[in-house]
Write a protein that holds these residues in place. Structure first.
Motif, PDB file in Angstrom:
ATOM      1  N   PHE A  71      -1.941   8.079  -6.706  1.00  0.00           N
ATOM      2  CA  PHE A  71      -2.935   7.506  -7.612  1.00  0.00           C
ATOM      3  C   PHE A  71      -2.321   6.409  -8.467  1.00  0.00           C
ATOM      4  N   ASP A  72      -1.199   6.704  -9.103  1.00  0.00           N
ATOM      5  CA  ASP A  72      -0.553   5.731  -9.986  1.00  0.00           C
ATOM      6  C   ASP A  72      -0.040   4.523  -9.208  1.00  0.00           C
ATOM      7  N   THR A  73       0.432   4.755  -7.983  1.00  0.00           N
ATOM      8  CA  THR A  73       0.938   3.661  -7.158  1.00  0.00           C
ATOM      9  C   THR A  73      -0.178   2.687  -6.803  1.00  0.00           C
ATOM     10  N   VAL A  74      -1.307   3.218  -6.387  1.00  0.00           N
ATOM     11  CA  VAL A  74      -2.433   2.360  -6.014  1.00  0.00           C
ATOM     12  C   VAL A  74      -2.926   1.572  -7.217  1.00  0.00           C
ATOM     13  N   ALA A  87     -10.254   7.414  -4.991  1.00  0.00           N
ATOM     14  CA  ALA A  87     -10.803   7.396  -3.631  1.00  0.00           C
ATOM     15  C   ALA A  87      -9.693   7.377  -2.588  1.00  0.00           C
ATOM     16  N   VAL A  88      -8.605   6.677  -2.873  1.00  0.00           N
ATOM     17  CA  VAL A  88      -7.472   6.634  -1.939  1.00  0.00           C
ATOM     18  C   VAL A  88      -6.841   8.017  -1.810  1.00  0.00           C
ATOM     19  N   PRO A  94      -1.143  10.895  -0.221  1.00  0.00           N
ATOM     20  CA  PRO A  94       0.098  10.112  -0.308  1.00  0.00           C
ATOM     21  C   PRO A  94       0.704   9.772   1.045  1.00  0.00           C
ATOM     22  N   VAL A  95       0.675  10.706   1.988  1.00  0.00           N
ATOM     23  CA  VAL A  95       1.274  10.442   3.295  1.00  0.00           C
ATOM     24  C   VAL A  95       0.400   9.487   4.100  1.00  0.00           C
ATOM     25  N   ARG A 111     -11.404   1.846   5.265  1.00  0.00           N
ATOM     26  CA  ARG A 111     -12.299   3.008   5.305  1.00  0.00           C
ATOM     27  C   ARG A 111     -12.422   3.699   3.947  1.00  0.00           C
ATOM     28  N   VAL A 112     -11.525   3.383   3.027  1.00  0.00           N
ATOM     29  CA  VAL A 112     -11.618   3.952   1.674  1.00  0.00           C
ATOM     30  C   VAL A 112     -12.749   3.237   0.927  1.00  0.00           C
TER      31      VAL A 112
END
Length: 203
Positions: A71-74, A87-88, A94-95, A111-112
């Motif tokens: 979440f934080d990375t996105v 949503a991701v 994560p994988v 697709r997200v």
């Protein structure tokens, strides 16, 4: 910053879990699969990310530290807000995100909900160097097979729909390969897709 929340579930709906901790009820926005897996009265530990804006504060919660890192990375990518970040996590995990980034799989990212082609390209460009960190957090080997996230079924169904199969047939084919996941939880989504396509071809 609230990094972790442990307490009892006192309320839950499709996307929000209310956790009572220290006499305070915290409303926590969660991925749908997290919220649907909890019920009032459950004890829960959520790894949280607090987002503070001028007009509001929002607390997002995840069952694992790897999901929170995802979440934080996105959200670290330009133009990406917490709604898409959530949503991701829900759609890829994560994988799955790491796999899409390292293979530059724009179709998987598109697709997200909320991510278009330009957004997917931006994620690949800005976040590809985060792949080792995401995989390490999830306990996956960068060079080895990827662990299938809880969203494997959604990915298979979406992939089959993208190839032109009707949704009912896609869902039926996804159900047909479920025993493969039970037998080997590390089976890749690509292997599941191949098996589903073979089953559809024989039907």
């Amino acid at each position: 910053m609230i990094a972790q929340l442990q307490g009892q579930v006192v309320g839950v709906d499709a996307s929000t879990v209310v956790v009572s901790a220290g006499g305070v009820g915290f409303a926590v926005l969660c991925p749908p699969q997290t919220a649907s897996g909890l019920a009032v009265g459950d004890s829960v530990t959520l790894f949280t990310s607090l987002i503070v804006r001028e007009d509001a504060m929002a607390l997002f919660g995840f069952l694992t530290q790897a999901e929170r890192l995802c979440f934080d990375t996105v959200r670290g990518a330009s133009g990406i807000g917490p709604k898409i970040g959530l949503a991701v996590v829900a759609a890829l995990g994560p994988v799955g995100l790491a796999d899409a980034l390292r293979r530059e799989d724009l179709a998987a990212l598109i697709r997200v909900p909320g991510i278009g082609r330009k957004g997917a390209q931006r994620l690949v460009i800005e976040l590809k160097d985060k792949v080792p960190v995401l995989l390490a957090a999830a306990g996956a080997d960068e060079a080895g097979p990827l662990i299938v996230s809880n969203s494997w079924r959604d990915q298979v169904v979406s992939g089959l729909e993208g190839l032109g199969w009707p949704v009912k047939l896609a869902e039926s084919a996804a159900d047909g390969v479920a025993p493969m996941v039970d037998e080997d939880p590390t089976v890749s989504v690509s292997a599941l897709m191949r098996a589903a396509l073979q089953a559809l071809a024989r039907a």
